[in-house]
Design a protein around this motif. Structure first.
Motif, PDB file in Angstrom:
ATOM      1  N   LYS A   6       3.519 -32.059  12.676  1.00 36.28           N
ATOM      2  CA  LYS A   6       4.053 -33.331  13.178  1.00 36.28           C
ATOM      3  C   LYS A   6       5.473 -33.210  13.727  1.00 36.28           C
ATOM      4  CE  LYS A   6       1.187 -36.326  10.393  1.00 36.28           C
ATOM      5  NZ  LYS A   6       1.133 -37.396   9.399  1.00 36.28           N
ATOM      6  N   GLN A   7       6.182 -32.152  13.358  1.00 39.87           N
ATOM      7  CA  GLN A   7       7.555 -31.970  13.817  1.00 39.87           C
ATOM      8  C   GLN A   7       7.673 -30.972  14.963  1.00 39.87           C
ATOM      9  OE1 GLN A   7       7.068 -33.104  10.728  1.00 39.87           O
ATOM     10  NE2 GLN A   7       8.483 -34.767  11.069  1.00 39.87           N
ATOM     11  N   LEU A   8       6.582 -30.432  15.466  1.00 44.46           N
ATOM     12  CA  LEU A   8       6.636 -29.385  16.481  1.00 44.46           C
ATOM     13  C   LEU A   8       7.441 -29.803  17.706  1.00 44.46           C
ATOM     14  CD1 LEU A   8       5.791 -26.571  17.422  1.00 44.46           C
ATOM     15  CD2 LEU A   8       3.734 -27.594  18.372  1.00 44.46           C
ATOM     16  N   SER A   9       7.118 -30.913  18.325  1.00 36.84           N
ATOM     17  CA  SER A   9       7.834 -31.308  19.545  1.00 36.84           C
ATOM     18  C   SER A   9       9.291 -31.655  19.244  1.00 36.84           C
ATOM     19  CB  SER A   9       7.134 -32.473  20.238  1.00 36.84           C
ATOM     20  OG  SER A   9       7.124 -33.610  19.419  1.00 36.84           O
ATOM     21  N   LYS A  10       9.539 -32.270  18.109  1.00 38.42           N
ATOM     22  CA  LYS A  10      10.907 -32.617  17.718  1.00 38.42           C
ATOM     23  C   LYS A  10      11.748 -31.358  17.533  1.00 38.42           C
ATOM     24  CE  LYS A  10      13.504 -34.520  13.857  1.00 38.42           C
ATOM     25  NZ  LYS A  10      13.417 -35.006  12.484  1.00 38.42           N
ATOM     26  N   TYR A  11      11.207 -30.373  16.826  1.00 42.06           N
ATOM     27  CA  TYR A  11      11.953 -29.155  16.562  1.00 42.06           C
ATOM     28  C   TYR A  11      12.098 -28.281  17.804  1.00 42.06           C
ATOM     29  CZ  TYR A  11      12.004 -30.108  11.508  1.00 42.06           C
ATOM     30  OH  TYR A  11      12.222 -30.644  10.266  1.00 42.06           O
ATOM     31  N   LYS A  12      11.140 -28.329  18.716  1.00 42.56           N
ATOM     32  CA  LYS A  12      11.287 -27.576  19.965  1.00 42.56           C
ATOM     33  C   LYS A  12      12.494 -28.089  20.749  1.00 42.56           C
ATOM     34  CE  LYS A  12       6.817 -25.617  21.067  1.00 42.56           C
ATOM     35  NZ  LYS A  12       5.771 -25.502  22.070  1.00 42.56           N
ATOM     36  N   LYS A  13      12.709 -29.389  20.743  1.00 40.25           N
ATOM     37  CA  LYS A  13      13.867 -29.975  21.416  1.00 40.25           C
ATOM     38  C   LYS A  13      15.145 -29.745  20.607  1.00 40.25           C
ATOM     39  CE  LYS A  13      11.061 -33.660  23.365  1.00 40.25           C
ATOM     40  NZ  LYS A  13      10.748 -35.089  23.287  1.00 40.25           N
ATOM     41  N   PHE A  14      14.990 -29.741  19.301  1.00 38.54           N
ATOM     42  CA  PHE A  14      16.104 -29.651  18.369  1.00 38.54           C
ATOM     43  C   PHE A  14      16.788 -28.285  18.393  1.00 38.54           C
ATOM     44  CE2 PHE A  14      17.407 -28.765  13.915  1.00 38.54           C
ATOM     45  CZ  PHE A  14      18.378 -29.744  13.777  1.00 38.54           C
ATOM     46  N   PHE A  15      15.999 -27.207  18.399  1.00 36.98           N
ATOM     47  CA  PHE A  15      16.561 -25.864  18.399  1.00 36.98           C
ATOM     48  C   PHE A  15      17.025 -25.507  19.802  1.00 36.98           C
ATOM     49  CE2 PHE A  15      13.537 -25.263  14.721  1.00 36.98           C
ATOM     50  CZ  PHE A  15      14.527 -25.358  13.775  1.00 36.98           C
ATOM     51  N   LYS A  16      18.285 -25.133  19.920  1.00 37.79           N
ATOM     52  CA  LYS A  16      18.901 -24.902  21.223  1.00 37.79           C
ATOM     53  C   LYS A  16      19.498 -23.508  21.313  1.00 37.79           C
ATOM     54  CE  LYS A  16      20.182 -29.714  21.449  1.00 37.79           C
ATOM     55  NZ  LYS A  16      21.203 -30.657  21.134  1.00 37.79           N
ATOM     56  N   SER A  17      19.846 -23.133  22.526  1.00 36.30           N
ATOM     57  CA  SER A  17      20.441 -21.814  22.743  1.00 36.30           C
ATOM     58  C   SER A  17      21.814 -21.688  22.066  1.00 36.30           C
ATOM     59  CB  SER A  17      20.549 -21.509  24.232  1.00 36.30           C
ATOM     60  OG  SER A  17      21.374 -22.455  24.863  1.00 36.30           O
ATOM     61  N   MET A  29      11.664 -16.340  21.916  1.00 36.07           N
ATOM     62  CA  MET A  29      11.270 -16.696  20.556  1.00 36.07           C
ATOM     63  C   MET A  29      10.246 -17.815  20.583  1.00 36.07           C
ATOM     64  SD  MET A  29      14.906 -16.668  18.614  1.00 36.07           S
ATOM     65  CE  MET A  29      15.942 -15.238  18.618  1.00 36.07           C
ATOM     66  N   LYS A  30       9.293 -17.766  19.662  1.00 40.99           N
ATOM     67  CA  LYS A  30       8.223 -18.761  19.618  1.00 40.99           C
ATOM     68  C   LYS A  30       8.469 -19.775  18.510  1.00 40.99           C
ATOM     69  CE  LYS A  30       4.823 -15.490  21.305  1.00 40.99           C
ATOM     70  NZ  LYS A  30       3.659 -14.701  20.963  1.00 40.99           N
ATOM     71  N   ILE A  31       8.305 -21.041  18.860  1.00 39.18           N
ATOM     72  CA  ILE A  31       8.323 -22.106  17.869  1.00 39.18           C
ATOM     73  C   ILE A  31       6.922 -22.667  17.865  1.00 39.18           C
ATOM     74  CG2 ILE A  31       9.320 -24.313  17.201  1.00 39.18           C
ATOM     75  CD1 ILE A  31      11.832 -23.495  18.792  1.00 39.18           C
ATOM     76  N   ARG A  32       6.231 -22.531  16.735  1.00 36.86           N
ATOM     77  CA  ARG A  32       4.827 -22.918  16.694  1.00 36.86           C
ATOM     78  C   ARG A  32       4.511 -23.590  15.370  1.00 36.86           C
ATOM     79  NH1 ARG A  32       1.456 -19.323  14.000  1.00 36.86           N
ATOM     80  NH2 ARG A  32       2.469 -17.471  13.224  1.00 36.86           N
ATOM     81  N   VAL A  33       3.296 -24.127  15.284  1.00 41.63           N
ATOM     82  CA  VAL A  33       2.828 -24.802  14.079  1.00 41.63           C
ATOM     83  C   VAL A  33       2.537 -23.750  13.019  1.00 41.63           C
ATOM     84  CG1 VAL A  33       0.967 -26.213  13.095  1.00 41.63           C
ATOM     85  CG2 VAL A  33       1.847 -26.697  15.399  1.00 41.63           C
ATOM     86  N   ARG A  34       2.980 -24.052  11.817  1.00 41.37           N
ATOM     87  CA  ARG A  34       2.730 -23.116  10.709  1.00 41.37           C
ATOM     88  C   ARG A  34       1.257 -23.159  10.316  1.00 41.37           C
ATOM     89  NH1 ARG A  34       5.599 -26.957   6.457  1.00 41.37           N
ATOM     90  NH2 ARG A  34       3.768 -28.131   5.882  1.00 41.37           N
ATOM     91  N   PHE A  35       0.787 -22.088   9.750  1.00 40.31           N
ATOM     92  CA  PHE A  35      -0.608 -22.033   9.334  1.00 40.31           C
ATOM     93  C   PHE A  35      -0.726 -21.978   7.848  1.00 40.31           C
ATOM     94  CE2 PHE A  35       0.964 -17.891  10.490  1.00 40.31           C
ATOM     95  CZ  PHE A  35       0.674 -17.121   9.382  1.00 40.31           C
TER      96      PHE A  35
END
Length: 76
Positions: A51-62, A70-76
């Protein structure tokens, strides 16, 4: 990273060159400091809650040390 963590400090994982996999269990992460991820493995994977994938993709910055490779993906 635990489920109740709200922030990651500046330079927290800086220069941890062997750090290739980060599992973030927190759904309440609000802040990651400058250079928090700088110097970790170039092809590191950061796994986050679905549920936080899109939020965290925007959140983590250069500015925090995240690279495009680097990959930001859903945990399994």
């Amino acid at each position: 990273i635990g489920k109740n963590v709200t922030q990651i400090g500046s330079n927290a994982f800086q220069s941890c060159k062997r750090l290739k996999y980060i599992k973030i269990n927190s759904k309440v992460l609000k802040k990651a400091g400058k250079n928090a991820w700088k110097g970790i493995h170039a092809k590191a994977e950061i796994c986050v809650p679905k549920k936080q994938l899109s939020k965290y993709k925007k959140f983590f910055k250069s500015s925090q040390g995240i690279k495009k490779i680097m990959k930001i993906r859903v945990r399994f």
